[in-house]
Design a protein around this motif. Sequence first.
Motif, short mmCIF file in Angstrom:
data_model
loop_
_atom_site.label_atom_id
_atom_site.label_comp_id
_atom_site.label_asym_id
_atom_site.label_seq_id
_atom_site.Cartn_x
_atom_site.Cartn_y
_atom_site.Cartn_z
N ILE A 123 55.06 -23.41 -19.28
CA ILE A 123 54.60 -22.10 -19.76
C ILE A 123 55.83 -21.45 -20.38
O ILE A 123 56.87 -21.32 -19.71
N VAL A 124 55.73 -21.08 -21.64
CA VAL A 124 56.87 -20.53 -22.36
C VAL A 124 56.50 -19.12 -22.82
O VAL A 124 55.53 -18.94 -23.55
N THR A 125 57.27 -18.14 -22.35
CA THR A 125 57.01 -16.74 -22.68
C THR A 125 58.14 -16.16 -23.52
O THR A 125 59.29 -16.60 -23.41
N ARG A 126 57.81 -15.19 -24.35
CA ARG A 126 58.83 -14.54 -25.19
C ARG A 126 59.64 -13.56 -24.33
O ARG A 126 59.08 -12.79 -23.55
N GLY A 127 60.96 -13.60 -24.49
CA GLY A 127 61.83 -12.67 -23.77
C GLY A 127 63.29 -13.01 -24.00
O GLY A 127 63.61 -14.04 -24.61
N PRO A 128 64.18 -12.18 -23.54
CA PRO A 128 65.60 -12.34 -23.84
C PRO A 128 66.36 -13.35 -22.97
O PRO A 128 67.49 -13.71 -23.30
N ALA A 129 65.79 -13.81 -21.89
CA ALA A 129 66.56 -14.61 -20.93
C ALA A 129 67.01 -15.97 -21.46
O ALA A 129 68.09 -16.44 -21.14
N ASP A 130 66.19 -16.64 -22.28
CA ASP A 130 66.46 -18.02 -22.70
C ASP A 130 66.87 -18.87 -21.50
O ASP A 130 67.93 -19.49 -21.47
N ASP A 131 66.00 -18.87 -20.50
CA ASP A 131 66.31 -19.55 -19.25
C ASP A 131 65.03 -19.83 -18.47
O ASP A 131 63.96 -19.33 -18.81
N LEU A 141 53.12 -19.43 -24.95
CA LEU A 141 52.39 -20.65 -25.25
C LEU A 141 52.50 -21.55 -24.04
O LEU A 141 53.38 -21.39 -23.19
N THR A 142 51.54 -22.46 -23.93
CA THR A 142 51.60 -23.44 -22.85
C THR A 142 51.66 -24.82 -23.48
O THR A 142 51.17 -25.04 -24.59
N LEU A 143 52.30 -25.73 -22.77
CA LEU A 143 52.50 -27.09 -23.28
C LEU A 143 52.02 -28.09 -22.25
O LEU A 143 52.22 -27.92 -21.05
N ARG A 144 51.39 -29.13 -22.75
CA ARG A 144 50.84 -30.18 -21.91
C ARG A 144 51.62 -31.46 -22.08
O ARG A 144 52.12 -31.76 -23.16
N LEU A 145 51.68 -32.25 -21.01
CA LEU A 145 52.23 -33.59 -21.13
C LEU A 145 51.39 -34.60 -20.37
O LEU A 145 51.75 -35.75 -20.23
N ASP A 146 50.22 -34.14 -19.93
CA ASP A 146 49.24 -35.02 -19.28
C ASP A 146 47.89 -34.31 -19.30
O ASP A 146 47.68 -33.41 -20.11
N GLU A 199 54.21 -32.17 -5.61
CA GLU A 199 54.69 -32.47 -6.96
C GLU A 199 55.15 -31.22 -7.68
O GLU A 199 54.79 -30.11 -7.30
N LEU A 200 55.93 -31.44 -8.73
CA LEU A 200 56.30 -30.36 -9.64
C LEU A 200 55.09 -30.08 -10.52
O LEU A 200 54.69 -30.92 -11.33
N ALA A 201 54.47 -28.93 -10.34
CA ALA A 201 53.25 -28.59 -11.08
C ALA A 201 53.58 -28.08 -12.47
O ALA A 201 52.98 -28.51 -13.46
N TYR A 202 54.53 -27.14 -12.57
CA TYR A 202 54.86 -26.54 -13.86
C TYR A 202 56.21 -25.85 -13.79
O TYR A 202 56.73 -25.59 -12.70
N VAL A 203 56.73 -25.54 -14.95
CA VAL A 203 57.92 -24.70 -15.07
C VAL A 203 57.60 -23.58 -16.05
O VAL A 203 56.76 -23.74 -16.95
N VAL A 204 58.23 -22.43 -15.85
CA VAL A 204 58.04 -21.28 -16.73
C VAL A 204 59.41 -20.93 -17.32
O VAL A 204 60.38 -20.76 -16.57
N TYR A 205 59.46 -20.83 -18.64
CA TYR A 205 60.68 -20.47 -19.34
C TYR A 205 60.46 -19.18 -20.11
O TYR A 205 59.36 -18.93 -20.61
N GLU A 206 61.51 -18.39 -20.22
CA GLU A 206 61.52 -17.23 -21.10
C GLU A 206 62.45 -17.56 -22.25
O GLU A 206 63.60 -17.99 -22.01
N VAL A 207 61.98 -17.39 -23.49
CA VAL A 207 62.76 -17.80 -24.66
C VAL A 207 62.72 -16.74 -25.75
O VAL A 207 61.78 -15.94 -25.83
N GLY A 208 63.72 -16.76 -26.59
CA GLY A 208 63.80 -15.81 -27.69
C GLY A 208 62.94 -16.18 -28.88
O GLY A 208 62.48 -15.31 -29.60
N ASP A 209 62.70 -17.46 -29.10
CA ASP A 209 61.98 -17.90 -30.30
C ASP A 209 60.89 -18.91 -29.92
O ASP A 209 61.15 -20.10 -29.75
N LEU A 210 59.67 -18.41 -29.81
CA LEU A 210 58.54 -19.27 -29.43
C LEU A 210 58.29 -20.38 -30.45
O LEU A 210 57.99 -21.51 -30.08
N ALA A 211 58.41 -20.07 -31.73
CA ALA A 211 58.15 -21.07 -32.77
C ALA A 211 59.12 -22.24 -32.66
O ALA A 211 58.72 -23.40 -32.80
N ASP A 212 60.38 -21.96 -32.40
CA ASP A 212 61.36 -23.03 -32.24
C ASP A 212 61.02 -23.91 -31.04
O ASP A 212 61.12 -25.13 -31.10
#
Length: 186
Positions: free
Chosen positions: A52-60, A40-45, A6-19
Amino acid sequence: MSGVKELAYVVYEVGDLADWERFAVELLGMRLGERGEDRLTLRLDDKAHRWIVTRGPADDLVCSGYEVEGDAELDALVARLRAAGLQVEEGDAALAADRRVERVFATTDPMGNRVELVTGLADAATPFASESLLGAFVTGAGGAGHQVLLAHGTSREEYLGFYRDLLGFKVSDIIVEELSPASSPT
């Protein structure tokens, strides 16, 4: 052939964690797992997290984590990838703790995406309950569900060979779509 369960998780790097937190929690109905200064981490079950969302410039997308059934299946999958000539590195205890898994190995798919193969994704301490979603997300046997990966710069045979033939995925559909006009030489 044993492969990914199964797909366990995805990790994103984003510029704005609050958004991203607002988008995921208020609009999508996810539940905040953990929040730190730069992630921050987000749950859906009932798992510890699925995003898993981390701060950084990639937005990807940074990586996709796929769970296999157990240690023997993980070892066999790693051996199959190495036999196919791929570099596969075992993650250390710090990475496993960060991902909340028992074991983790990392490789790269033909498009250059980091792929983590894991066992034992931890359950959350509390059951999932969304503040804005009336029901629940459908997870279960598919884990976090599905994801769409853009296959640019590689042939269909290359990425199908990796995901289908090595990881054991099944093809549900293939979408051929031009995302932007082709550039012409000037």
